[in-house]
Scaffold this motif. Sequence first.
Motif, PDB file in Angstrom:
ATOM      1  N   GLU A 248       0.815  -1.212   0.000  1.00 41.36           N
ATOM      2  CA  GLU A 248       0.000   0.000   0.000  1.00 41.36           C
ATOM      3  C   GLU A 248       0.854   1.270   0.000  1.00 41.36           C
ATOM      4  OE1 GLU A 248      -3.152  -0.010  -0.534  1.00 41.36           O
ATOM      5  OE2 GLU A 248      -3.190  -2.210  -0.544  1.00 41.36           O
ATOM      6  N   LYS A 249       2.048   1.224   0.589  1.00 39.92           N
ATOM      7  CA  LYS A 249       2.911   2.403   0.605  1.00 39.92           C
ATOM      8  C   LYS A 249       3.352   2.767  -0.811  1.00 39.92           C
ATOM      9  CE  LYS A 249       4.822   2.055   5.280  1.00 39.92           C
ATOM     10  NZ  LYS A 249       6.067   1.928   6.083  1.00 39.92           N
ATOM     11  N   LYS A 250       3.750   1.762  -1.577  1.00 38.59           N
ATOM     12  CA  LYS A 250       4.145   2.017  -2.959  1.00 38.59           C
ATOM     13  C   LYS A 250       2.962   2.510  -3.779  1.00 38.59           C
ATOM     14  CE  LYS A 250       8.105  -1.050  -3.727  1.00 38.59           C
ATOM     15  NZ  LYS A 250       8.625  -2.174  -4.537  1.00 38.59           N
ATOM     16  N   LYS A 251       1.808   1.888  -3.577  1.00 36.31           N
ATOM     17  CA  LYS A 251       0.614   2.300  -4.316  1.00 36.31           C
ATOM     18  C   LYS A 251       0.283   3.757  -4.041  1.00 36.31           C
ATOM     19  CE  LYS A 251      -1.697  -2.226  -4.506  1.00 36.31           C
ATOM     20  NZ  LYS A 251      -2.906  -2.971  -4.095  1.00 36.31           N
ATOM     21  N   LYS A 252       0.377   4.148  -2.778  1.00 34.59           N
ATOM     22  CA  LYS A 252       0.045   5.525  -2.399  1.00 34.59           C
ATOM     23  C   LYS A 252       1.022   6.499  -3.049  1.00 34.59           C
ATOM     24  CE  LYS A 252      -0.689   8.572   1.579  1.00 34.59           C
ATOM     25  NZ  LYS A 252      -0.687   8.688   3.058  1.00 34.59           N
ATOM     26  N   PHE A 253       2.310   6.147  -3.050  1.00 34.49           N
ATOM     27  CA  PHE A 253       3.313   7.016  -3.666  1.00 34.49           C
ATOM     28  C   PHE A 253       3.029   7.182  -5.152  1.00 34.49           C
ATOM     29  CE2 PHE A 253       7.220   7.673  -6.046  1.00 34.49           C
ATOM     30  CZ  PHE A 253       7.779   8.750  -5.393  1.00 34.49           C
ATOM     31  N   ILE A 254       2.740   6.075  -5.830  1.00 31.63           N
ATOM     32  CA  ILE A 254       2.466   6.127  -7.268  1.00 31.63           C
ATOM     33  C   ILE A 254       1.256   7.003  -7.560  1.00 31.63           C
ATOM     34  CG2 ILE A 254       1.658   4.747  -9.234  1.00 31.63           C
ATOM     35  CD1 ILE A 254       3.504   2.514  -8.243  1.00 31.63           C
ATOM     36  N   LEU A 255       0.194   6.867  -6.763  1.00 29.51           N
ATOM     37  CA  LEU A 255      -1.003   7.673  -6.972  1.00 29.51           C
ATOM     38  C   LEU A 255      -0.690   9.160  -6.816  1.00 29.51           C
ATOM     39  CD1 LEU A 255      -4.008   8.102  -7.408  1.00 29.51           C
ATOM     40  CD2 LEU A 255      -4.378   7.610  -4.969  1.00 29.51           C
ATOM     41  N   GLU A 256       0.021   9.523  -5.741  1.00 30.63           N
ATOM     42  CA  GLU A 256       0.344  10.926  -5.528  1.00 30.63           C
ATOM     43  C   GLU A 256       1.263  11.451  -6.635  1.00 30.63           C
ATOM     44  OE1 GLU A 256      -1.034  12.896  -3.298  1.00 30.63           O
ATOM     45  OE2 GLU A 256      -2.246  11.160  -2.713  1.00 30.63           O
ATOM     46  N   PHE A 257       2.163  10.604  -7.102  1.00 31.86           N
ATOM     47  CA  PHE A 257       3.082  10.957  -8.169  1.00 31.86           C
ATOM     48  C   PHE A 257       2.300  11.257  -9.449  1.00 31.86           C
ATOM     49  CE2 PHE A 257       6.703  10.387 -11.010  1.00 31.86           C
ATOM     50  CZ  PHE A 257       7.769  10.790 -10.229  1.00 31.86           C
ATOM     51  N   VAL A 258       1.363  10.362  -9.766  1.00 34.20           N
ATOM     52  CA  VAL A 258       0.575  10.485 -10.998  1.00 34.20           C
ATOM     53  C   VAL A 258      -0.353  11.695 -10.942  1.00 34.20           C
ATOM     54  CG1 VAL A 258      -1.230   9.378 -12.382  1.00 34.20           C
ATOM     55  CG2 VAL A 258       0.722   8.040 -11.567  1.00 34.20           C
ATOM     56  N   LYS A 259      -0.891  11.997  -9.766  1.00 34.46           N
ATOM     57  CA  LYS A 259      -1.807  13.134  -9.636  1.00 34.46           C
ATOM     58  C   LYS A 259      -1.168  14.438 -10.087  1.00 34.46           C
ATOM     59  CE  LYS A 259      -4.984  11.643  -5.941  1.00 34.46           C
ATOM     60  NZ  LYS A 259      -5.392  11.890  -4.538  1.00 34.46           N
ATOM     61  N   HIS A 260       0.140  14.549  -9.944  1.00 37.71           N
ATOM     62  CA  HIS A 260       0.813  15.781 -10.330  1.00 37.71           C
ATOM     63  C   HIS A 260       0.946  15.916 -11.841  1.00 37.71           C
ATOM     64  CE1 HIS A 260       1.863  17.471  -6.432  1.00 37.71           C
ATOM     65  NE2 HIS A 260       2.059  16.235  -6.014  1.00 37.71           N
ATOM     66  N   ALA A 261       0.713  14.825 -12.559  1.00 36.48           N
ATOM     67  CA  ALA A 261       0.717  14.907 -14.015  1.00 36.48           C
ATOM     68  C   ALA A 261      -0.557  15.564 -14.520  1.00 36.48           C
ATOM     69  CB  ALA A 261       0.866  13.513 -14.628  1.00 36.48           C
ATOM     70  N   ASP A 262      -1.651  15.427 -13.761  1.00 31.46           N
ATOM     71  CA  ASP A 262      -2.947  15.999 -14.138  1.00 31.46           C
ATOM     72  C   ASP A 262      -3.753  16.187 -12.860  1.00 31.46           C
ATOM     73  OD1 ASP A 262      -5.528  16.555 -14.995  1.00 31.46           O
ATOM     74  OD2 ASP A 262      -5.419  15.203 -16.707  1.00 31.46           O
ATOM     75  N   LEU A 263      -4.010  17.425 -12.495  1.00 31.56           N
ATOM     76  CA  LEU A 263      -4.689  17.708 -11.231  1.00 31.56           C
ATOM     77  C   LEU A 263      -6.101  17.143 -11.179  1.00 31.56           C
ATOM     78  CD1 LEU A 263      -3.542  21.397 -10.601  1.00 31.56           C
ATOM     79  CD2 LEU A 263      -2.657  19.306  -9.564  1.00 31.56           C
ATOM     80  N   SER A 264      -6.672  16.790 -12.329  1.00 26.92           N
ATOM     81  CA  SER A 264      -8.036  16.254 -12.341  1.00 26.92           C
ATOM     82  C   SER A 264      -8.085  14.756 -12.051  1.00 26.92           C
ATOM     83  CB  SER A 264      -8.704  16.532 -13.694  1.00 26.92           C
ATOM     84  OG  SER A 264      -7.995  15.890 -14.746  1.00 26.92           O
ATOM     85  N   ILE A 265      -6.919  14.096 -11.966  1.00 28.18           N
ATOM     86  CA  ILE A 265      -6.875  12.665 -11.670  1.00 28.18           C
ATOM     87  C   ILE A 265      -7.230  12.435 -10.206  1.00 28.18           C
ATOM     88  CG2 ILE A 265      -5.375  10.638 -11.447  1.00 28.18           C
ATOM     89  CD1 ILE A 265      -3.849  11.595 -13.877  1.00 28.18           C
ATOM     90  N   GLN A 266      -8.209  11.562  -9.972  1.00 23.95           N
ATOM     91  CA  GLN A 266      -8.627  11.243  -8.601  1.00 23.95           C
ATOM     92  C   GLN A 266      -8.056   9.917  -8.125  1.00 23.95           C
ATOM     93  OE1 GLN A 266     -12.822  11.479  -9.613  1.00 23.95           O
ATOM     94  NE2 GLN A 266     -13.062  13.318  -8.348  1.00 23.95           N
ATOM     95  N   ASN A 267      -7.825   8.994  -9.055  1.00 23.10           N
ATOM     96  CA  ASN A 267      -7.321   7.677  -8.666  1.00 23.10           C
ATOM     97  C   ASN A 267      -6.642   7.031  -9.866  1.00 23.10           C
ATOM     98  OD1 ASN A 267      -6.761   5.506  -7.062  1.00 23.10           O
ATOM     99  ND2 ASN A 267      -8.849   4.750  -6.914  1.00 23.10           N
ATOM    100  N   PHE A 268      -5.750   6.110  -9.576  1.00 25.44           N
ATOM    101  CA  PHE A 268      -5.041   5.356 -10.607  1.00 25.44           C
ATOM    102  C   PHE A 268      -4.839   3.958 -10.058  1.00 25.44           C
ATOM    103  CE2 PHE A 268      -0.820   4.119 -12.489  1.00 25.44           C
ATOM    104  CZ  PHE A 268      -1.283   3.940 -13.787  1.00 25.44           C
ATOM    105  N   PHE A 269      -5.368   2.930 -10.728  1.00 26.90           N
ATOM    106  CA  PHE A 269      -5.370   1.594 -10.132  1.00 26.90           C
ATOM    107  C   PHE A 269      -5.408   0.506 -11.201  1.00 26.90           C
ATOM    108  CE2 PHE A 269      -9.677   3.052 -10.724  1.00 26.90           C
ATOM    109  CZ  PHE A 269     -10.389   1.942 -11.175  1.00 26.90           C
ATOM    110  N   TYR A 270      -5.148  -0.716 -10.749  1.00 22.86           N
ATOM    111  CA  TYR A 270      -5.207  -1.900 -11.604  1.00 22.86           C
ATOM    112  C   TYR A 270      -6.537  -2.599 -11.355  1.00 22.86           C
ATOM    113  CZ  TYR A 270      -3.939  -6.440 -13.633  1.00 22.86           C
ATOM    114  OH  TYR A 270      -3.900  -7.584 -14.387  1.00 22.86           O
ATOM    115  N   ASN A 271      -7.309  -2.804 -12.409  1.00 21.82           N
ATOM    116  CA  ASN A 271      -8.636  -3.401 -12.299  1.00 21.82           C
ATOM    117  C   ASN A 271      -8.598  -4.850 -12.769  1.00 21.82           C
ATOM    118  OD1 ASN A 271     -11.312  -4.012 -12.154  1.00 21.82           O
ATOM    119  ND2 ASN A 271     -12.008  -2.504 -13.654  1.00 21.82           N
TER     120      ASN A 271
END
Length: 429
Positions: free
Chosen positions: A225-248
């Motif tokens: 979960e720590k890595k997942k959280k870092f990746i999400l926060e990292f990706v959010k800075h690419a586009d402020l409208s991104i709310q989540n990024f995940f594997y489905n």
Amino acid sequence: MFVWGENMLLELKFNNYRMFRDENVLSFSADTRIKKLGSNFFSVLNRNVLKSVALYGQNNIGKSNILGLLKLIKKLMLGEEDIMFNRQLFGDSEKSDFSITYKTDVDDNWMEYSFSYDSKKGEIIRESLNELVFYKTGNSTTKNIYTRDNSNRVLSILGSENAELLTFLPSKKPFLYCVSVSNNTLSPLGRYLKSFRSFANSFEIIELFNFPIEKTIDVLKSEDEKKKKFILEFVKHADLSIQNFFYNEDTLFKGPNNEPIGEEALKKVDFIDRFKLFTEYGGKAVPSILYDSTGTKKIEAIASYVYEAVIEGKTLVVDELDNGLHFKLSRAILSLFNSFSNFKGQLIFTAHDIELISCKFMMRKDQVYFTFKNSDSSSVLFCLKDATVSEGGPRGAEDLLTHYNRGEFGYVPSPNFAKYLSADIKDSR
């Protein structure tokens, strides 16, 4: 308690390699004369080691050759064979010389591995492994672990001569892979083989234009979960409208008639995992591969590599860090590696955007290298710290842009394509 620099590169030397003819040095040893930006280096075993190094220069001048060399050395230190170290672009000798100084969590001191490679035979013709001890006084001592020299029929192992073994040893890969370290006599070499593998595996070499997304997918599929959280926060800075990024995992694939396609039928389809990556915008999740921009996809790809380098102590090698990224994102990545928050990871990158390093709070002069061509068309590696102020060089990175645009560190293109098309434009009217 922090463990500073478990896996680190201190220096790379090479000659007669691809576009480079004479000896060139890429050093991570911080210049003690430079007092600014103390956060940009580690203090490891009485050496100040830079956290990042940038490679600049015009196109087709050898920057990527250096990253390719690191990739080849990684393969060699993992025991792979048939590695092409020299294309003999300038008709020079088949022999090339390489030396890499490093340390890992296995080593008590710095290690120096040197070897000469015959590209015509595809063999290592000479190699040595030394343990280097640096003292606070500035002095150092060297302990030879082994030396193998096929030309002069020399094989020294921990001070003992064993030339009679040369006849039975293959030369396609390092000596440590040619003997059994489980043998009672050679068992002391086991830790050095482990060191080889640890250092090689600490290198992550990526090209941003190739979208190396697989590592990020593996993280999102894991329970970390720590890595997942870092990746999400990292990706959010690419586009402020991104709310989540995940594997489905439950993604359904449908055929032309809207019928479900089972996983078995998709096993032979390449990159199927990429279609299971989803980005959430405005409460709606959509497939990343179809909706995200090129820059966002690159941020998604590099996020996991950055995390592992800084947290786990790896060396991240990126070809064209500024390719397709907003300059604030590439600058933020560089700032992270140079910060006090980073006490394990290193970054080596090529780039073209000089403004990435022209901020006085970003890079030291000893962290910036340029490649340029000699009159014989061979390439040369040059460190900015060697352009002294007394000889007209920049005082620091903040003064770099002015000097760079003057062409003082190699050719700077000034294209005017319109003039070449002027006649065609008139004819098309």
